[in-house]
Design an enzyme around this catalytic site. Structure first.
Site, PDB file in Angstrom:
ATOM      1  N   HIS A 104     -34.041 -27.913 -69.519  1.00 59.95           N
ATOM      2  CA  HIS A 104     -33.274 -28.410 -68.381  1.00 59.95           C
ATOM      3  C   HIS A 104     -32.607 -29.742 -68.731  1.00 59.95           C
ATOM      4  O   HIS A 104     -31.438 -29.966 -68.395  1.00 59.95           O
ATOM      5  CB  HIS A 104     -34.191 -28.587 -67.171  1.00 59.95           C
ATOM      6  CG  HIS A 104     -34.440 -27.322 -66.420  1.00 59.95           C
ATOM      7  ND1 HIS A 104     -34.240 -27.209 -65.066  1.00 59.95           N
ATOM      8  CD2 HIS A 104     -34.864 -26.101 -66.831  1.00 59.95           C
ATOM      9  CE1 HIS A 104     -34.539 -25.984 -64.672  1.00 59.95           C
ATOM     10  NE2 HIS A 104     -34.921 -25.300 -65.723  1.00 59.95           N
ATOM     11  N   ARG A 105     -33.332 -30.611 -69.398  1.00 62.03           N
ATOM     12  CA  ARG A 105     -32.775 -31.917 -69.753  1.00 62.03           C
ATOM     13  C   ARG A 105     -31.601 -31.771 -70.718  1.00 62.03           C
ATOM     14  O   ARG A 105     -30.592 -32.487 -70.603  1.00 62.03           O
ATOM     15  CB  ARG A 105     -33.861 -32.788 -70.391  1.00 62.03           C
ATOM     16  CG  ARG A 105     -34.872 -33.341 -69.391  1.00 62.03           C
ATOM     17  CD  ARG A 105     -35.936 -34.127 -70.110  1.00 62.03           C
ATOM     18  NE  ARG A 105     -36.841 -34.798 -69.178  1.00 62.03           N
ATOM     19  CZ  ARG A 105     -37.952 -35.449 -69.535  1.00 62.03           C
ATOM     20  NH1 ARG A 105     -38.285 -35.501 -70.819  1.00 62.03           N
ATOM     21  NH2 ARG A 105     -38.705 -36.024 -68.628  1.00 62.03           N
TER      22      ARG A 105
END
Length: 334
Positions: A207-208
């Protein structure tokens, strides 16, 4: 792309022509190829890696009679920005953050191909980012002859629901790629904490990696506190992990929950819904579509299903948009 039948723009990193026609200025910048025409119109063919940092420069004109400098449009602000919105839609948010794209700038989303499943979907995404998707051969004006299309801004609330791996988080992130100020509210366990296993750590890292570098991250189970002070745009991911933590705090994961545990959880949910209703930011929240006819094998699992269903309904009732994600596609719910 041809400008006034006078010059052709190709690679935004290398410029257009070595010798522009009289009256035209072509400049290769860190944001892309910038063209200014004889009438003062400014056009940018944006780089996919356009930086989000505002450029340095003097944004005033000195007065000719010794008076204070008169404000003028910054040299880097353009009338039309052309962005490959398939290669890098986040460039739109970067340009807005840098001040290159202003409220009156027309953003043209180009690059639609097989990476987006249909022209209608490409047009939908462009509208989310406040951009237009021109068709091949269309003639456009710089400065634009029409006001740029509107995009959702705060106060505005969107709830995105869906099953596991349905594409709901990707849709939530996609909706905010055109924004200049985004806070990512992560309510799950910290990847370095005691509650995080290897699969969770990998998921957080994924996600990052796909979020723009200028997005701010707030890791907190206290979603109400973060939303209470929120400005700009917020991605709340997700309601299910918030609820799981709240249930643990209230003792509802125990075999014998303490007296008043559900009342305490109800108060926490009421607080969250109230803050969601009043927040002035552009909010996009991700939640899980639970149940679908499956009966949880444990009492606590049944409580989680029931409370998350209740939370989803309450938040949906206070949202301008509710979207269902499934198999990477999205359906607006009315």
């Amino acid at each position: 792309m041809t400008v006034d039948d006078a010059l052709t723009l190709r690679d935004p990193g290398t410029g257009a022509v070595s010798s522009p026609p009289p009256g035209y200025t072509v400049e290769v910048t860190s944001y892309g190829t910038r063209v200014e025409g004889p009438g003062g119109g400014r056009l940018l063919l944006a780089r996919p890696d356009a930086p989000a940092d505002p450029p340095a420069g003097d944004d005033t004109d000195a007065g000719t009679d010794g008076t204070e400098p008169a404000p003028r449009r910054p040299w880097h602000q353009v009338d039309v920005a052309i962005v490959d919105a398939v290669e890098s839609p986040a460039a739109i948010g970067a340009l807005r953050r840098a001040g290159v794209v202003a409220k009156t700038t027309a953003v043209l989303a180009v690059g639609g191909d097989h990476r987006v499943h249909s022209p209608a979907e490409f047009d939908r995404r462009a509208r989310l980012w406040g951009a237009s998707a021109p068709f091949d051969g269309q003639e456009l004006w710089c400065p634009p002859s029409a006001w740029p299309p509107e995009r959702a801004q705060g106060p505005h609330r969107v709830l995105i629901t869906g099953g596991a791996r349905s594409g709901k988080s990707a849709e939530a992130e996609r909706r905010l790629l055109g924004e200049s100020e985004v806070t990512y509210l992560a309510t799950g366990p910290s990847p370095g904490g005691d509650k995080a296993d290897d699969s969770w750590v990998r998921r957080v890292e994924q996600h990052r990696a796909r979020r723009p570098s200028w997005w701010k991250t707030e890791e907190s189970p206290d979603a109400a506190a973060v939303l209470r002070d929120a400005r700009g745009a917020v991605l709340f991911d997700c309601v299910g992990t918030w609820l799981a933590d709240a249930m643990e705090t209230c003792g509802l994961w125990q075999e014998r929950p303490p007296a008043g545990a559900e009342e305490e959880l109800a108060a926490r949910l009421d607080e969250l819904v109230e803050v969601w209703r009043r927040c002035p930011a552009y909010l996009v929240a991700v939640t899980n579509e639970v149940g679908s006819g499956v009966v949880p094998p444990t009492v606590s699992g049944g409580l989680f299903r029931d409370w998350l269903g209740r939370a989803n309904q309450l938040l949906a009732a206070e949202s301008e948009e509710v979207v269902l994600a499934t198999a990477g596609r999205v359906v607006e719910l009315h």
